[in-house]
Design an enzyme around this catalytic site. Sequence first.
Site, mmCIF file in Angstrom:
data_model
loop_
_atom_site.group_PDB
_atom_site.id
_atom_site.type_symbol
_atom_site.label_atom_id
_atom_site.label_comp_id
_atom_site.label_asym_id
_atom_site.label_seq_id
_atom_site.Cartn_x
_atom_site.Cartn_y
_atom_site.Cartn_z
ATOM 1 N N GLU C 48 0.802 -1.226 0.000
ATOM 2 C CA GLU C 48 0.000 0.000 0.000
ATOM 3 C C GLU C 48 0.833 1.274 0.000
ATOM 4 O O GLU C 48 0.299 2.354 -0.242
ATOM 5 C CB GLU C 48 -1.020 -0.016 1.146
ATOM 6 C CG GLU C 48 -0.464 -0.170 2.524
ATOM 7 C CD GLU C 48 -0.438 -1.633 2.993
ATOM 8 O OE1 GLU C 48 -0.137 -2.513 2.162
ATOM 9 O OE2 GLU C 48 -0.692 -1.868 4.193
ATOM 10 N N ASN C 49 2.140 1.189 0.255
ATOM 11 C CA ASN C 49 2.950 2.403 0.146
ATOM 12 C C ASN C 49 3.299 2.747 -1.308
ATOM 13 O O ASN C 49 3.936 3.771 -1.549
ATOM 14 C CB ASN C 49 4.217 2.317 1.010
ATOM 15 C CG ASN C 49 5.102 1.151 0.651
ATOM 16 O OD1 ASN C 49 4.616 0.104 0.212
ATOM 17 N ND2 ASN C 49 6.396 1.303 0.832
#
Lengths: 230, 230, 218, 218
Positions: C48-49
């Site tokens: 998700e980064n």
Amino acid sequence: MPLPDKTCDMATAIARIPDGARIMLGGFGVPGTPFCLIRELVRQGQRGLTIIKNDANETGMGVDWLLENGQVARLITSHIGLNPRAMQMMNAGQISVEFVPQGILAERIRCAGAGMMGFVSDIGIGTVMAEGKPSVNVGDRSGTLETALGADFALVHAARADTFGNLRFAASARNFNPLIAMAATTTIAEAETVVAPGGIAPDDVHTPGPFVDQVIALPELPEVYGVVER
Amino acid sequence: MPLPDKTCDMATAIARIPDGARIMLGGFGVPGTPFCLIRELVRQGQRGLTIIKNDANETGMGVDWLLENGQVARLITSHIGLNPRAMQMMNAGQISVEFVPQGILAERIRCAGAGMMGFVSDIGIGTVMAEGKPSVNVGDRSGTLETALGADFALVHAARADTFGNLRFAASARNFNPLIAMAATTTIAEAETVVAPGGIAPDDVHTPGPFVDQVIALPELPEVYGVVER
Amino acid sequence: MSLNARERMLRRAARDISAGMTVNLGIGLPTQVLKYVPADLAVCLHSENGIAGVGPVRDRAHADRNLIDAGGAYVSPLPGTSYFDSAVSFAIVRSGRLDLTLLGAFEVAANGDLANWIIPGRLTPGAGGAIELAQKARKVAVITTHTDKHGCPKIVARCSLPLTAPGCVQRIFTDMAVCDVTPDGLRLTELAEGVTVAQVIAATGAPLIVPQTPLPRF
Amino acid sequence: MSLNARERMLRRAARDISAGMTVNLGIGLPTQVLKYVPADLAVCLHSENGIAGVGPVRDRAHADRNLIDAGGAYVSPLPGTSYFDSAVSFAIVRSGRLDLTLLGAFEVAANGDLANWIIPGRLTPGAGGAIELAQKARKVAVITTHTDKHGCPKIVARCSLPLTAPGCVQRIFTDMAVCDVTPDGLRLTELAEGVTVAQVIAATGAPLIVPQTPLPRF
């Protein structure tokens, strides 16, 4: 761990589109318009389509082929001024046209692509563009609600793709392509060059592969992609 | 027509930040955190700051320096689990913390950066995260209103910049940097390499120059930018 | 939990990862599942980064300082990896492009409610990306030991902790069993080798639907 | 309008473009202003289809098929040009990063109302990006002939056409004058060479505030 291969032939990909589908098309004028995918859609002849595209191209190009072939029921767009057929068909009631300010069209599409329901903006307040839209208070200001605009299919034109669906666009041909790629249930990308994974560096990807479902390598580009002689 | 030169020295750029400012910081963990700009902010000592950042870094790094120096009044963030000082100061009431789900934080920042007022999403409905947020109907569905989150200053870390402020980020150091660059009144970018205009190809720009106000070339990178030895 | 039971749980969870999927694996046990995914399976791991196509973890000596996953591990690119900003990353999640997420749990309830981000008064780190992963992945599965270190059930009738997302979990992998959330309640679907139905029922804090037919073993 | 008057109008408008600005020029007269911007002035031209740093127009023989501006002209890159998608492009506009836009007009009113996108029953092409440019640029100026080809005023007391944006215009450049929209009404600020105040008043469809002091000439 290899990444999935999404290459597909054009007829198969377009054949998944049913009558009545909502279809987003990339392009601002000629650059970025997926002419080959549109031509295949004309060949297959699906009807009653809702077309979502910044503009209606020009006579004898792209959206105009669909209009001429009677495949379009509805057009959601920001500008059709360069397509006399679109203006005539609208005035004759043969197609319905929803005009959306260009940047609001872009954001409504992105909003669907980002899995949100709508957004609030002050664009168009005091003009006909905001008429009939619900009003929403945000803090002590009042704005209008703009709803997310998604589609069943997005037809995208990329300069370069890898087989996983990572895409690169060229210059002003980027325009709406990365946005519609996010916003459709199924995204079909035609690409001038298709390379193996690794052929686009990770920092250089414009549209990440997870948004793309089918990748179609174009043969030699037809003339319609070239510089317009007016 | 040359493009404007926005290069600036670090002390001058940071000196424009007043006490009580709202400041966005790039970074997810170490990658993309503008440590040199933060260190200068610690040296100058502005107080009562609202810091908006994905996370609170770790002990002895970035946000932790600001916390240790007593400069932070409020933190808007998605996660502070790797910073014991942030957790302690929050529990002791020394700072106020607003937690926002990570993707909603990203979108609230982008929403401000796109000049919109807010957006409607269904994220967090049925959890404490949605409590107290206004409800908005979109068609026949109900969502919660998320407000745009802007700031006075954005401090960005780029791998490469040109003097006009076009930016490139490296790998996962991109994270929140392009978003905060859009959302602040003044965007200050530190860059590992600063090149003349033309040193980043037009198709390869991650953050376009118009969003960036000052560009600061970093000297040799301090150790804090390196691989973390845990 | 014996090493053997843990390994079987991880291997079983890995079998739910199939070709063509885009998958997000939470920190801890979920990430361990990777070891049991066939090396030639065509799968895209999302972090998700801002990564699609996360490659193998690197040791510190060979790490790229700019390339971590959401759990802070130094990872590597693959042919076809892409990097993007956090808004694009969660657009992938929220728009339904994530086929599967495997998450850890503090508590998971028979109705699919998940609590995995806050223990009020004890652990208040913030939710990070957990809420959106749990709510928006097309399929959400939990992988967890069947009981906590005190022997208390992690599968409960109702969560006592604040929820990450209500009704989001579809499948639970544990060292004892695979359970599926169904409209009728929690169904025992598979049993670990050497575990009895009675043992699972005893270790579960919620009613279990137990089929009459023999259960597959893993 | 004599060629001379037109050239003076364009040159005067160009003087409002100053170093460091990000500027969007509408199709037609606004784009013509470029010829009178000093070649060494550091300015960033924005085009709403996704370009910052628009460079000179190219003839067909040297055109890049993928590089047009929002008016469809084949343009070129400069050192430092960037390309981006349409959402980013309008984020630049709506978030106030556009210092100035110069627009054409069908009608512009004394209160700053602008109508430049639709003539109901005659021209209904859609607004394109006009509404957001007019509403959100930090400074909006109109450049237009003072009267239309029938000699009717384009500066009016109230617009009769549907608005592009209300109260958005701050300055009007014409072949006869420069007028500023002020809280007190429309103020005559500068006069073209050879034009009298009486001529401007006669050609303007709205009351004009005329300062007692001599007006600058352009």
